[in-house]
Design a protein around this motif. Structure first.
Motif, PDB file in Angstrom:
ATOM      1  N   ASP A  95       0.849  -1.188   0.000  1.00 19.48           N
ATOM      2  CA  ASP A  95       0.000   0.000   0.000  1.00 19.48           C
ATOM      3  C   ASP A  95       0.887   1.241   0.000  1.00 19.48           C
ATOM      4  O   ASP A  95       1.476   1.606   1.006  1.00 19.48           O
ATOM      5  CB  ASP A  95      -0.898  -0.016   1.244  1.00 19.48           C
ATOM      6  N   LYS A  98       0.287   4.577   2.445  1.00 16.54           N
ATOM      7  CA  LYS A  98       0.451   4.647   3.904  1.00 16.54           C
ATOM      8  C   LYS A  98       1.686   5.459   4.266  1.00 16.54           C
ATOM      9  O   LYS A  98       2.674   5.484   3.536  1.00 16.54           O
ATOM     10  CB  LYS A  98       0.570   3.228   4.459  1.00 16.54           C
ATOM     11  N   ASP A 102       3.147   3.257   9.162  1.00 15.17           N
ATOM     12  CA  ASP A 102       2.259   2.132   8.823  1.00 15.17           C
ATOM     13  C   ASP A 102       2.682   1.376   7.569  1.00 15.17           C
ATOM     14  O   ASP A 102       2.130   0.324   7.256  1.00 15.17           O
ATOM     15  CB  ASP A 102       0.831   2.653   8.608  1.00 15.17           C
ATOM     16  N   ARG A 103       3.641   1.912   6.853  1.00 10.50           N
ATOM     17  CA  ARG A 103       4.057   1.294   5.592  1.00 10.50           C
ATOM     18  C   ARG A 103       4.729  -0.051   5.858  1.00 10.50           C
ATOM     19  O   ARG A 103       5.634  -0.157   6.678  1.00 10.50           O
ATOM     20  CB  ARG A 103       5.011   2.260   4.877  1.00 10.50           C
TER      21      ARG A 103
END
Lengths: 140, 110
Positions: A95, A98, A102-103
């Motif tokens: 994703d 992010k 949070d990645r």
């Protein structure tokens, strides 16, 4: 002019540089420009490292590389192992939206392969994983 | 790959030259981790000599960025070549990392 390169060696990181340089030399002979050769270099490293790291958990095995150009002058690299079944094309994509905290750390290698190659194919055949990276030299 | 680490003002500046691939990435990770473990929070990665990066190298940069953020510090990358920038763009790194054109402006961001 048809070119074909076939390499078989142990699936081990110490073979990375040698295998990559032989395939890139063949790619140049088949007419890939610097940019496409650079993109192939990265995609091919990612595919090899996946096999080296994950195909033979707890044991060792071999890898086979077949590189050639087809009648349409596309450059095709097959990466073949007889390790555990793994279709990289089904792996979830990272994703990209992010933020840092949070990645996810993983998943970028396969994502780069898909982004940089014109086509990528996987099949499981006779207990072997066969991954094909395809570059059309005319897409620059 | 060659890594040179030195102090400049209040920042740790790591210059990374050559190829950052699956073979060399663990060495960069070891050196950057050692700097963070030693209490460094502000870090600049000067990539002017970096010719090639694969996902193993991207992972080291992402891991370092996460650790620096947790320590409430800052990581700034600078002098990125076009070929490496292309990979950063595909990977979505340009929107989540601090990127400066050169070392001087990187130091100002710290």
């Amino acid at each position: 002019m048809p070119f074909k390169l076939r390499i078989k060696c142990s699936a081990s990181m110490e073979n990375l540089a040698d295998v990559v340089s032989k395939v890139l030399l063949t790619a140049e002979n088949c007419g890939l420009n610097n940019k496409r050769t650079g993109e192939l270099e990265l995609a091919f490293e990612e595919a090899l490292v996946n096999v080296f790291n994950y195909a033979y958990p707890g044991t060792t095995g071999n890898i086979e590389i077949i590189a050639h150009n087809d009648k349409k002058n596309r450059f095709i690299v097959q990466i073949i192992d007889d390790g555990k079944p793994f279709d990289p094309l089904t792996a979830p994509e990272p994703d990209l939206d992010k933020d840092i905290a949070d990645r996810q750390i993983g998943g970028l290698g396969i994502f780069l392969i898909k982004k940089l190659m014109d086509d990528v194919k996987y099949r499981r055949e006779k207990n072997r994983n066969i991954l094909e990276l395809i570059v059309n030299p005319e897409n620059t | 790959m060659e890594v040179t680490i030195k102090q400049e003002n209040n920042a740790t500046v790591a210059s990374v030259d050559g190829r950052l691939d699956a073979v060399s990435a663990p060495e960069l990770e070891r050196q950057l981790s050692a700097a963070i473990d030693a209490g460094q929070k502000s870090m600049i990665l000067d990539l002017g000599g970096l010719e090639y990066i694969s996902s193993a190298g991207l992972r080291v940069i992402l891991t370092t960025a996460k650790r620096v953020k947790t320590a409430q510090g800052k990581l700034v990358l600078c002098n990125i070549r076009d070929t490496v920038m292309q990979i950063f763009e595909i990977s979505g790194f340009c929107s989540i990392l601090n990127i400066a054109e050169n070392r001087e402006s990187a130091l100002k961001q710290i």
